[in-house]
Design a protein around this motif. Structure first.
Motif, PDB file in Angstrom:
ATOM      1  N   THR A  67      23.295  16.370  66.840  1.00  0.00           N
ATOM      2  CA  THR A  67      23.764  15.169  67.532  1.00  0.00           C
ATOM      3  C   THR A  67      24.508  14.246  66.569  1.00  0.00           C
ATOM      4  O   THR A  67      25.574  13.725  66.880  1.00  0.00           O
ATOM      5  N   ARG A  68      23.954  14.085  65.378  1.00  0.00           N
ATOM      6  CA  ARG A  68      24.584  13.178  64.417  1.00  0.00           C
ATOM      7  C   ARG A  68      25.949  13.712  63.970  1.00  0.00           C
ATOM      8  O   ARG A  68      26.925  12.963  63.905  1.00  0.00           O
ATOM      9  N   GLU A  69      26.011  15.001  63.695  1.00  0.00           N
ATOM     10  CA  GLU A  69      27.290  15.602  63.283  1.00  0.00           C
ATOM     11  C   GLU A  69      28.360  15.391  64.352  1.00  0.00           C
ATOM     12  O   GLU A  69      29.502  15.058  64.056  1.00  0.00           O
ATOM     13  N   VAL A  70      27.957  15.599  65.614  1.00  0.00           N
ATOM     14  CA  VAL A  70      28.936  15.512  66.699  1.00  0.00           C
ATOM     15  C   VAL A  70      29.423  14.073  66.885  1.00  0.00           C
ATOM     16  O   VAL A  70      30.620  13.821  66.976  1.00  0.00           O
ATOM     17  N   PHE A  71      28.499  13.127  66.911  1.00  0.00           N
ATOM     18  CA  PHE A  71      28.940  11.744  67.139  1.00  0.00           C
ATOM     19  C   PHE A  71      29.677  11.155  65.937  1.00  0.00           C
ATOM     20  O   PHE A  71      30.336  10.126  66.049  1.00  0.00           O
ATOM     21  N   LYS A  72      29.573  11.827  64.789  1.00  0.00           N
ATOM     22  CA  LYS A  72      30.358  11.416  63.632  1.00  0.00           C
ATOM     23  C   LYS A  72      31.847  11.595  63.920  1.00  0.00           C
ATOM     24  O   LYS A  72      32.696  10.904  63.376  1.00  0.00           O
ATOM     25  N   GLN A  73      32.144  12.566  64.774  1.00  0.00           N
ATOM     26  CA  GLN A  73      33.551  12.835  65.101  1.00  0.00           C
ATOM     27  C   GLN A  73      33.982  11.965  66.277  1.00  0.00           C
ATOM     28  O   GLN A  73      34.545  12.457  67.253  1.00  0.00           O
ATOM     29  N   ALA A  74      33.709  10.679  66.151  1.00  0.00           N
ATOM     30  CA  ALA A  74      33.923   9.758  67.267  1.00  0.00           C
ATOM     31  C   ALA A  74      35.341   9.820  67.820  1.00  0.00           C
ATOM     32  O   ALA A  74      35.544   9.824  69.030  1.00  0.00           O
ATOM     33  N   HIS A  75      36.318   9.900  66.919  1.00  0.00           N
ATOM     34  CA  HIS A  75      37.698   9.836  67.400  1.00  0.00           C
ATOM     35  C   HIS A  75      38.046  11.018  68.283  1.00  0.00           C
ATOM     36  O   HIS A  75      38.742  10.872  69.281  1.00  0.00           O
TER      37      HIS A  75
ATOM     38  N   ASP B 151      27.812   6.597  61.250  1.00  0.00           N
ATOM     39  CA  ASP B 151      26.978   7.679  61.787  1.00  0.00           C
ATOM     40  C   ASP B 151      25.547   7.217  62.022  1.00  0.00           C
ATOM     41  O   ASP B 151      24.599   7.735  61.449  1.00  0.00           O
ATOM     42  N   VAL B 152      25.425   6.228  62.910  1.00  0.00           N
ATOM     43  CA  VAL B 152      24.090   5.739  63.252  1.00  0.00           C
ATOM     44  C   VAL B 152      23.726   6.253  64.634  1.00  0.00           C
ATOM     45  O   VAL B 152      24.586   6.461  65.469  1.00  0.00           O
ATOM     46  N   LEU B 153      22.448   6.473  64.855  1.00  0.00           N
ATOM     47  CA  LEU B 153      21.976   6.874  66.174  1.00  0.00           C
ATOM     48  C   LEU B 153      20.848   5.937  66.585  1.00  0.00           C
ATOM     49  O   LEU B 153      19.846   5.830  65.889  1.00  0.00           O
ATOM     50  N   GLY B 154      21.042   5.242  67.679  1.00  0.00           N
ATOM     51  CA  GLY B 154      20.018   4.309  68.141  1.00  0.00           C
ATOM     52  C   GLY B 154      20.315   2.887  67.658  1.00  0.00           C
ATOM     53  O   GLY B 154      20.908   2.692  66.591  1.00  0.00           O
ATOM     54  N   LEU B 155      19.918   1.910  68.471  1.00  0.00           N
ATOM     55  CA  LEU B 155      20.207   0.510  68.158  1.00  0.00           C
ATOM     56  C   LEU B 155      19.527   0.090  66.861  1.00  0.00           C
ATOM     57  O   LEU B 155      20.088  -0.650  66.056  1.00  0.00           O
ATOM     58  N   ASP B 156      18.310   0.584  66.619  1.00  0.00           N
ATOM     59  CA  ASP B 156      17.570   0.144  65.438  1.00  0.00           C
ATOM     60  C   ASP B 156      18.260   0.568  64.138  1.00  0.00           C
ATOM     61  O   ASP B 156      18.308  -0.194  63.181  1.00  0.00           O
ATOM     62  N   GLU B 157      18.802   1.779  64.126  1.00  0.00           N
ATOM     63  CA  GLU B 157      19.534   2.223  62.936  1.00  0.00           C
ATOM     64  C   GLU B 157      20.756   1.341  62.696  1.00  0.00           C
ATOM     65  O   GLU B 157      21.102   1.035  61.552  1.00  0.00           O
ATOM     66  N   ALA B 158      21.405   0.930  63.784  1.00  0.00           N
ATOM     67  CA  ALA B 158      22.584   0.076  63.653  1.00  0.00           C
ATOM     68  C   ALA B 158      22.198  -1.278  63.058  1.00  0.00           C
ATOM     69  O   ALA B 158      22.860  -1.795  62.150  1.00  0.00           O
ATOM     70  N   VAL B 159      21.083  -1.834  63.556  1.00  0.00           N
ATOM     71  CA  VAL B 159      20.633  -3.144  63.060  1.00  0.00           C
ATOM     72  C   VAL B 159      20.342  -3.059  61.556  1.00  0.00           C
ATOM     73  O   VAL B 159      20.777  -3.901  60.769  1.00  0.00           O
ATOM     74  N   LYS B 160      19.652  -2.000  61.156  1.00  0.00           N
ATOM     75  CA  LYS B 160      19.299  -1.800  59.747  1.00  0.00           C
ATOM     76  C   LYS B 160      20.558  -1.757  58.872  1.00  0.00           C
ATOM     77  O   LYS B 160      20.624  -2.380  57.815  1.00  0.00           O
ATOM     78  N   GLU B 161      21.537  -0.990  59.354  1.00  0.00           N
ATOM     79  CA  GLU B 161      22.769  -0.826  58.591  1.00  0.00           C
ATOM     80  C   GLU B 161      23.529  -2.161  58.476  1.00  0.00           C
ATOM     81  O   GLU B 161      24.040  -2.501  57.410  1.00  0.00           O
TER      82      GLU B 161
END
Lengths: 288, 288
Positions: B228-236, B265-275
């Protein structure tokens, strides 16, 4: 558009103390709406939100006389829905797009499906052709116009149902969870098309949804809970009362949820961001 | 062991007619047992066509499909697949037909030839798993709201206790609370390592929160696959085919556009907040 029956300053839709119950298997009834009163002005874009089973679709079906109130009254452009002679005029004014497009596609070829409504309005062939072309293009369906609806994808079918309703050029369009089957791009396109109709052609739009990301497109939100109207206001007014909204089984838009989490770790926002752009705008000043 | 092995699968709808359309073109994919996989793609990309090969509704026209090690080219294998592979359709309300909710959920276990007691256990367990109230059992499934019908249909498939559970757009039309409840149910099911869950979805948030592995289809072809993380890394790439990325990824990308060096390459709101917090602290440091 049909001529307006009531004066232009009158609300387009008035619900007065509407009650409605569904019969259930064992002879009993389930109350779906109780004491609903609501006024919708001409040209408004209103979201009606609520959890599954809150009465949203039941309320929607009262807006074009598919269901009649058990108690109370529904007026559409001054016309009482319970008077049988008004039904045809009411349905010219209020177009409905259902949750499942399969229920409202009737023709063997997509293009003919869009033409079905205008034909029944008795419009001249030239006008019908013009509308069919215009609305197929607006919903990005020109490419599939010669294909049978049952061979379209879920999203294409949903857009076709919308095109068919729009081609009748109603005063008001009611969309009952129209994007459930659309992909993100299709969802955006549909909402942009609807927003454009509202802004440019002044079509009154009533959007039934529980997706708060979609409610953001409207100016006003009415919240239903167990058949009652429990909140009515601008989006910001409603989202400001987060706990209450959550108590009714709904959640803030994702961007607002992220903002709430950032607030908890010390970030500040002048007003709660409802979209990603508002969130990013609010964050940039605090990060640079 | 693989739950699903698909190799060079091709499928053309309405073969030999003027409406012929290639729905799948040389798709190869392997899904391990016990995994949760998300299949995403724009409407019309072939997602539903692909998963209909998993329980024998469609027979492969070209290429091979193996389900739990058995080749689906064999008709005898295909017709027996319903016992192992439960499929919840895109419009699950179309799979409801019994007079009461109880009978509807009990239909598959009855066909498995289970005892009355076991059938009852399974009905109640499925009811509980989908968060449905007991008093719904005596109602007609046709009298329920759209979101409730969907949950009843899912309960009917869960009662089969399949080894592979395929869900085509499972949360479309569910309100946020039911959706959360349902995703929690799937999470619980995931913990039982013997079940493979495959969901077709437009909700990138659902995919990000639930799936270990993602396959992206576009125009009948597999264009991206990986964790999942690899795929969403390719956002564009994902955005370019008309899909979305989860709200936290979108927020990070927009922050980066504005010159703020957050990871995307964050997954989930909490990871985004941390970053965001981490970057804020780095930027505050002198010279940072």
């Amino acid at each position: 558009m049909p001529p307006s029956a009531a004066g232009n300053n009158e609300p387009l839709i008035i619900l007065e103390n509407v009650d409605y119950s569904y019969p259930v298997g064992d002879g009993g009834f389930v109350r779906a709406l109780s004491g609903c009163s609501l006024k919708i002005k001409r040209g408004e874009f209103v979201t009606i939100a609520g959890s599954n089973g809150s009465g949203k679709s039941t309320l929607a079906k009262h807006l074009n006389a598919l269901l009649l109130p058990e108690k109370g009254k529904v007026l559409v452009d001054g016309l009482d829905t319970s008077c049988e002679d008004n039904v045809w005029e009411i349905r010219r004014r209020v177009g409905m797009v259902f949750q499942n497009p399969d229920n409202q596609l009737v023709a063997a070829v997509s293009e003919e499906d869009v033409a079905f409504g205008p034909e029944n309005l008795g419009l001249p062939p030239g006008e019908i052709r013009k509308r069919v072309r215009y609305y197929l293009d607006l919903l990005k369906l020109t490419e599939v116009k010669d294909r049978p609806p049952h061979l379209l994808s879920g999203g294409q079918k949903q857009r076709l149902a919308v095109a068919g309703v729009l081609a009748m050029e109603p005063l008001c369009i009611v969309l009952d969870e129209p994007t459930a089957m659309l992909d993100p791009a299709g969802r955006r396109e549909l909402l942009q098309a609807v927003t454009k109709l509202n802004r440019e052609l002044k079509v009154t739009v009533i959007l039934i949804t529980h997706l708060m990301e979609e409610a953001v497109f409207s100016q006003r939100m009415v919240l239903l809970h167990k058949g009652k109207i429990v909140m009515d206001g601008t989006l910001r007014e409603i989202f400001a009362r987060r706990e209450r909204v959550e108590g009714y089984g709904l959640v803030l838009p994702e961007a607002a949820q992220l903002a709430e989490k950032l607030k908890a770790v010390g970030f500040h926002f002048q007003q709660l961001p409802l979209s990603i752009d508002e969130l990013v705008d609010g964050l940039c000043g605090q990060l640079k | 062991m693989w739950a699903i092995e698909v190799e060079n699968l091709c499928y053309t709808h309405s073969r030999g007619t003027p409406f012929e359309k290639a729905a799948l073109q040389n798709v190869s994919v392997k899904i391990a047992r016990g995994q949760t996989a998300a299949i995403i793609g724009p409407t019309g990309s072939g997602k539903s066509t692909l998963v209909q090969h998993f329980n024998g509704i469609l027979a492969p026209q070209k290429g091979t499909v193996k389900i739990l090690g058995r080749n689906a080219a064999d008709k005898a294998v295909r017709t027996g697949l319903w016992r192992q592979v439960g499929l919840v359709f895109q419009y699950p309300e179309q799979q409801l037909f019994e007079e009461t909710v109880y009978d509807d959920i009990a239909f598959a276990p009855k066909n498995l030839g289970l005892s009355k007691e076991e059938i009852k256990n399974r009905v109640y367990r499925a009811l509980n798993d989908t968060g449905l109230p007991e008093n719904i059992l005596t109602r007609s499934p046709l009298s329920l709201s759209g979101g409730l019908k969907r949950r009843v249909a899912i309960a009917g498939v869960l009662a089969l206790q399949p080894e592979i559970l395929v869900l085509d757009e499972p949360t479309a039309g569910m309100d946020p609370v039911s959706k959360k409840q349902f995703l929690n149910t799937l999470k619980k099911l995931q913990q039982r390592n013997d079940i493979t869950i495959i969901m077709v979805t437009h909700s990138m948030e659902d995919a990000a929160r639930l799936a270990d592995w993602v396959l992206v289809l576009d125009d009948g072809r597999a264009v991206l696959e990986g964790t999942t993380r690899e795929v969403f890394k390719q956002a564009h790439k994902i955005i370019s085919i008309g899909l979305d990325v989860p709200v936290e990824v979108k927020t990070m990308l927009k922050l980066r556009q504005r010159g703020i060096p957050v990871r995307s390459d964050v997954l989930g709101l909490d990871e985004a907040v941390k970053e965001i917090v981490k970057v804020k602290e780095q930027l505050k440091k002198p010279g940072g």
